[in-house]
Design a protein around this motif. Structure first.
Motif, mmCIF file in Angstrom:
data_model
loop_
_atom_site.group_PDB
_atom_site.id
_atom_site.type_symbol
_atom_site.label_atom_id
_atom_site.label_comp_id
_atom_site.label_asym_id
_atom_site.label_seq_id
_atom_site.Cartn_x
_atom_site.Cartn_y
_atom_site.Cartn_z
ATOM 1 N N MET A 1 -2.451 39.418 15.839
ATOM 2 C CA MET A 1 -2.596 38.032 16.261
ATOM 3 C C MET A 1 -1.677 37.138 15.427
ATOM 4 O O MET A 1 -1.655 37.217 14.201
ATOM 5 N N ASN A 2 -0.877 36.327 16.125
ATOM 6 C CA ASN A 2 0.025 35.414 15.448
ATOM 7 C C ASN A 2 -0.705 34.118 15.079
ATOM 8 O O ASN A 2 -1.284 33.460 15.940
ATOM 9 N N ILE A 3 -0.683 33.791 13.804
ATOM 10 C CA ILE A 3 -1.293 32.555 13.336
ATOM 11 C C ILE A 3 -0.174 31.576 13.016
ATOM 12 O O ILE A 3 0.721 31.875 12.226
ATOM 13 N N GLU A 4 -0.229 30.402 13.659
ATOM 14 C CA GLU A 4 0.817 29.407 13.457
ATOM 15 C C GLU A 4 0.758 28.858 12.031
ATOM 16 O O GLU A 4 -0.287 28.441 11.559
ATOM 17 N N LYS A 5 1.878 28.888 11.362
ATOM 18 C CA LYS A 5 1.954 28.395 9.996
ATOM 19 C C LYS A 5 2.053 26.867 9.971
ATOM 20 O O LYS A 5 2.615 26.250 10.872
ATOM 21 N N THR A 6 1.510 26.282 8.928
ATOM 22 C CA THR A 6 1.641 24.845 8.720
ATOM 23 C C THR A 6 3.081 24.515 8.335
ATOM 24 O O THR A 6 3.674 25.173 7.479
ATOM 25 N N LYS A 7 3.645 23.515 8.972
ATOM 26 C CA LYS A 7 5.005 23.112 8.655
ATOM 27 C C LYS A 7 4.995 22.165 7.449
ATOM 28 O O LYS A 7 4.223 21.203 7.418
ATOM 29 N N VAL A 8 5.829 22.458 6.482
ATOM 30 C CA VAL A 8 5.934 21.617 5.298
ATOM 31 C C VAL A 8 7.394 21.469 4.912
ATOM 32 O O VAL A 8 8.254 22.253 5.328
ATOM 33 N N HIS A 9 7.647 20.465 4.111
ATOM 34 C CA HIS A 9 8.962 20.290 3.501
ATOM 35 C C HIS A 9 8.801 20.396 1.991
ATOM 36 O O HIS A 9 7.993 19.677 1.401
ATOM 37 N N PHE A 10 9.552 21.303 1.374
ATOM 38 C CA PHE A 10 9.532 21.449 -0.081
ATOM 39 C C PHE A 10 10.544 20.475 -0.695
ATOM 40 O O PHE A 10 11.675 20.352 -0.239
ATOM 41 N N THR A 11 10.109 19.793 -1.728
ATOM 42 C CA THR A 11 10.937 18.807 -2.413
ATOM 43 C C THR A 11 12.185 19.459 -2.990
ATOM 44 O O THR A 11 12.133 20.577 -3.515
ATOM 45 N N ASP A 12 13.305 18.760 -2.897
ATOM 46 C CA ASP A 12 14.531 19.232 -3.525
ATOM 47 C C ASP A 12 14.259 19.546 -4.995
ATOM 48 O O ASP A 12 13.676 18.730 -5.715
ATOM 49 N N ASN A 13 14.692 20.692 -5.448
ATOM 50 C CA ASN A 13 14.339 21.163 -6.789
ATOM 51 C C ASN A 13 14.840 20.236 -7.890
ATOM 52 O O ASN A 13 14.210 20.126 -8.951
ATOM 53 N N TYR A 14 15.966 19.554 -7.653
ATOM 54 C CA TYR A 14 16.487 18.669 -8.698
ATOM 55 C C TYR A 14 15.529 17.531 -9.003
ATOM 56 O O TYR A 14 15.458 17.050 -10.147
#
Length: 268
Positions: free
Chosen positions: A1-14
């Motif tokens: 069963m495919n579980i839809e992942k939550t979409k997120v944006h990771f902060t630029d590491n700098y």
């Protein structure tokens, strides 16, 4: 069963591990901008306390303080006639010991299509009240995105906009931000400009009467007393989350202060 992942944006590491204070261009020192500046003071102090390098803010505004600005904005009677940006930055630096800068010109290209000096920064926050100004900022940021510098490379644009009782804050990336591999989330590297995604909304919400207000009462007919401060607090909370949490599931929100309703905008 495919579980839809939550979409997120990771902060630029700098932004998470900088070698120097993060450069921020705050554009507009009026009802919203003056209150965003106050929130940035708090954010800077908190970041430094947590071992971060903090922020280095440059405030852009060519307007002078008038009678109509008193009360609703962060200005006093004795400051009438001064540039808004200068009055605010001088007060901030005296109070917090920072070395932030004031610009007494608009953030726009000159007649020869040249950028203003000191235009580059890692984060841009716009608190302007015209569609034209937003598109001008978008054009400058698009061109600045080709910069080859690392520490001062443009990374994020946060736009604040409002009418009398409603408003919105939209977070955009300037280009794409490298994202880590994640088994838990679906990562999103690009958050579109407000001018690309919400063009019609901007035109509908524009304050068409840009004649300067002569009194506080007249100003309140255009923007109610607490819409600016509410947007400033909520928008800066989103920015704080980028630093504190290292990721975000949200890229902004719509606010109706008259009905006490807010609607988050998910990363997609």
């Amino acid at each position: 069963m495919n579980i839809e992942k939550t979409k997120v944006h990771f902060t630029d590491n700098y932004l998470i591990n900088p070698t120097n204070p993060i450069s921020v261009n705050l554009i507009g020192a009026g009802g919203t901008g003056s209150k965003v500046l106050t929130a940035l003071i708090e954010m800077n102090h908190s970041l430094i306390t947590l071992g971060h390098s903090g922020l280095s803010v440059r405030l852009w505004d060519d307007d002078s303080i008038t009678e109509a600005n008193l009360g609703r904005q962060r200005f006093a009677e004795c400051e009438k006639g001064l540039y808004k940006s200068v009055a605010l930055i001088n007060r901030v630096n005296r109070w917090s010991g920072t070395n932030w800068k004031a610009e007494t010109i608009k953030f726009e290209k000159d007649s020869l299509d040249r950028f203003p000096e000191n235009a580059s920064a890692s984060i841009f926050i716009s608190c302007v009240d015209s569609v034209k100004a937003r598109f001008e900022i978008a054009d400058i940021l698009q061109r600045l995105s080709y910069s080859r510098t690392y520490s001062n490379r443009p990374r994020y644009w946060m736009d604040f906009g409002n009418s009398q009782h409603t408003g919105q804050v939209i977070l955009s990336t300037i280009g794409t931000i490298n994202q880590p591999n994640s088994d838990k989330y679906e990562t999103v590297a690009n958050l579109p400009f407000v001018t690309e995604e919400f063009t019609e909304l901007l035109r509908q919400s524009e304050i068409t009467d840009d004649t300067p207000s002569c009194s506080l009462a007249e100003a309140l007919e255009k923007q109610d007393l607490y819409i600016n401060s509410t947007l400033a607090q909520m928008g800066c909370s989103l920015l704080w989350g980028l630093f504190r949490n290292g990721l975000t599931q949200y890229r902004g929100f719509f606010l109706n202060l008259q009905d006490f309703k807010s609607q988050p905008i998910l990363v997609n």
